[in-house]
Design a protein around this motif. Structure first.
Motif, short mmCIF file in Angstrom:
data_model
loop_
_atom_site.label_atom_id
_atom_site.label_comp_id
_atom_site.label_asym_id
_atom_site.label_seq_id
_atom_site.Cartn_x
_atom_site.Cartn_y
_atom_site.Cartn_z
N ARG A 188 0.83 -1.22 0.00
CA ARG A 188 0.00 0.00 0.00
C ARG A 188 0.86 1.26 0.00
O ARG A 188 0.42 2.32 -0.44
CB ARG A 188 -0.92 0.03 1.22
CG ARG A 188 -1.85 -1.17 1.34
CD ARG A 188 -3.11 -1.02 0.50
NE ARG A 188 -4.15 -1.91 0.99
CZ ARG A 188 -4.47 -3.08 0.42
NH1 ARG A 188 -3.87 -3.49 -0.66
NH2 ARG A 188 -5.42 -3.84 0.95
N SER A 240 -3.66 -0.37 -7.17
CA SER A 240 -3.97 0.88 -6.46
C SER A 240 -5.21 0.68 -5.61
O SER A 240 -6.25 0.23 -6.12
CB SER A 240 -4.29 2.00 -7.47
OG SER A 240 -3.18 2.27 -8.27
N PHE A 241 -5.10 1.03 -4.37
CA PHE A 241 -6.25 1.01 -3.46
C PHE A 241 -6.44 2.42 -2.89
O PHE A 241 -5.44 3.11 -2.63
CB PHE A 241 -5.99 0.07 -2.28
CG PHE A 241 -6.30 -1.38 -2.54
CD1 PHE A 241 -7.51 -1.94 -2.18
CD2 PHE A 241 -5.36 -2.21 -3.16
CE1 PHE A 241 -7.78 -3.27 -2.41
CE2 PHE A 241 -5.62 -3.54 -3.42
CZ PHE A 241 -6.83 -4.08 -3.02
N PRO A 242 -7.68 2.86 -2.66
CA PRO A 242 -7.88 4.12 -1.94
C PRO A 242 -7.24 3.97 -0.56
O PRO A 242 -7.25 2.87 0.00
CB PRO A 242 -9.40 4.23 -1.81
CG PRO A 242 -9.95 3.29 -2.81
CD PRO A 242 -8.96 2.21 -2.99
N LYS A 243 -6.71 5.06 -0.04
CA LYS A 243 -6.07 4.97 1.28
C LYS A 243 -7.09 4.54 2.33
O LYS A 243 -8.25 4.89 2.25
CB LYS A 243 -5.48 6.34 1.67
CG LYS A 243 -4.25 6.67 0.84
CD LYS A 243 -3.35 7.67 1.55
CE LYS A 243 -2.24 8.17 0.63
NZ LYS A 243 -1.48 7.07 -0.05
N THR A 244 -6.62 3.79 3.34
CA THR A 244 -7.50 3.34 4.42
C THR A 244 -8.00 4.56 5.19
O THR A 244 -7.21 5.44 5.52
CB THR A 244 -6.75 2.41 5.37
OG1 THR A 244 -6.07 1.44 4.61
CG2 THR A 244 -7.70 1.72 6.33
N LYS A 245 -9.29 4.63 5.44
CA LYS A 245 -9.84 5.77 6.19
C LYS A 245 -10.68 5.26 7.34
O LYS A 245 -11.13 4.14 7.30
CB LYS A 245 -10.71 6.62 5.26
CG LYS A 245 -9.85 7.42 4.30
CD LYS A 245 -10.69 8.16 3.28
CE LYS A 245 -9.78 8.93 2.32
NZ LYS A 245 -10.53 9.59 1.26
#
Lengths: 167, 167
Positions: free
Chosen positions: B69, B162-167
């Motif tokens: 990530r 690509s992954f959206p950042k962990t939120k």
């Protein structure tokens, strides 16, 4: 003393509000809150769609993964959340015959709650678009109309992949 | 008293051996222990190989997922474990243009330890075959010879998705 307590309460409220802003979750999609930390969920399946050149991994929260692994998915249990993560196709640099994830498209989620979402076939339907996770809010009918071919498998296209039992 | 102690030690050894049998892990592959509960690991990527009609999900332990990530994968950090889960292609019943996981083939793992595995490019190579997870023991060179095209990316074919950042 009383004033001090009020001041303290005010300070704590401000702190909580700042922490909440720092949390910075994307806005809801179709009234559904963003499922935090879905990026860490386990896999249920993958798929490759030739009709729109996308690769997908299908993830689930703990309830969904447990149901998937034990074959109890028609219907899926209340509390299950399924996530579908979608990328455009690209070619793997060092192995040309392999298609791999290119540009991130969106992450879509189905939230099972047969009572709360009884009007949309027992599922809450949501989608967050792009790496900045913009909420999709064009209506659940966009989702359900496409999912109609899967109405006999509890509106879910995914057939859970076979995994060796956890040891 | 001495005999009692010996008896106790014998009993404890038996108990440990029974517990170990109950644990029932598959035997090691290339001397590497089975990574327990990999089925719950998070995803790093997926791939679809046209040359042998297989779909794959690439999973990682916590160290590997964190590295993936954050783009710190050349080299991958010591302690990272990558898992590749492979299924034969099938067609999704309710969406014919989608390829989905059919028969389970095997799960393969790369264990990064630059010191311990210095003779095999910093990785331990293992594979467990079929749903009964039979250990593969034909030698790491079977793995490394195929992975040679990826030698400039720390012997790993996978480009993390690509992954959206962990939120």
């Amino acid at each position: 003393m009383k004033h001090r307590k009020i001041l303290l309460a005010m300070l704590l409220t401000s702190a909580a509000s700042i922490l909440s802003a720092a949390d910075n979750q994307p806005a809801p999609s179709h009234g559904i809150d963003y499922p935090s930390e879905w990026q860490k969920w386990a896999s249920i399946a993958v798929s490759h769609r030739a009709d729109n050149s996308t690769l997908r991994v299908i993830l689930g929260n703990e309830i969904a993964v447990k149901a998937a692994r034990s074959g109890k998915t028609n219907p899926w249990p209340d509390g299950a959340i399924l996530g579908k993560v979608v990328w455009k196709d690209t070619q793997l640099k060092n192995w040309k015959a392999a298609t791999a994830p290119g540009q991130f498209v969106h992450a879509e989620f189905m939230f099972k709650d047969s009572k709360k979402y009884s009007e949309t076939y027992g599922w809450g339907w949501s989608r967050w678009v792009g790496l900045d996770q913009k909420p999709f809010n064009k209506g659940a009918q966009v989702c359900t109309s496409c999912h109609t071919p899967a109405k006999n498998s509890d509106w879910v296209f995914t057939v859970p992949a076979s995994f060796p039992k956890t040891k």
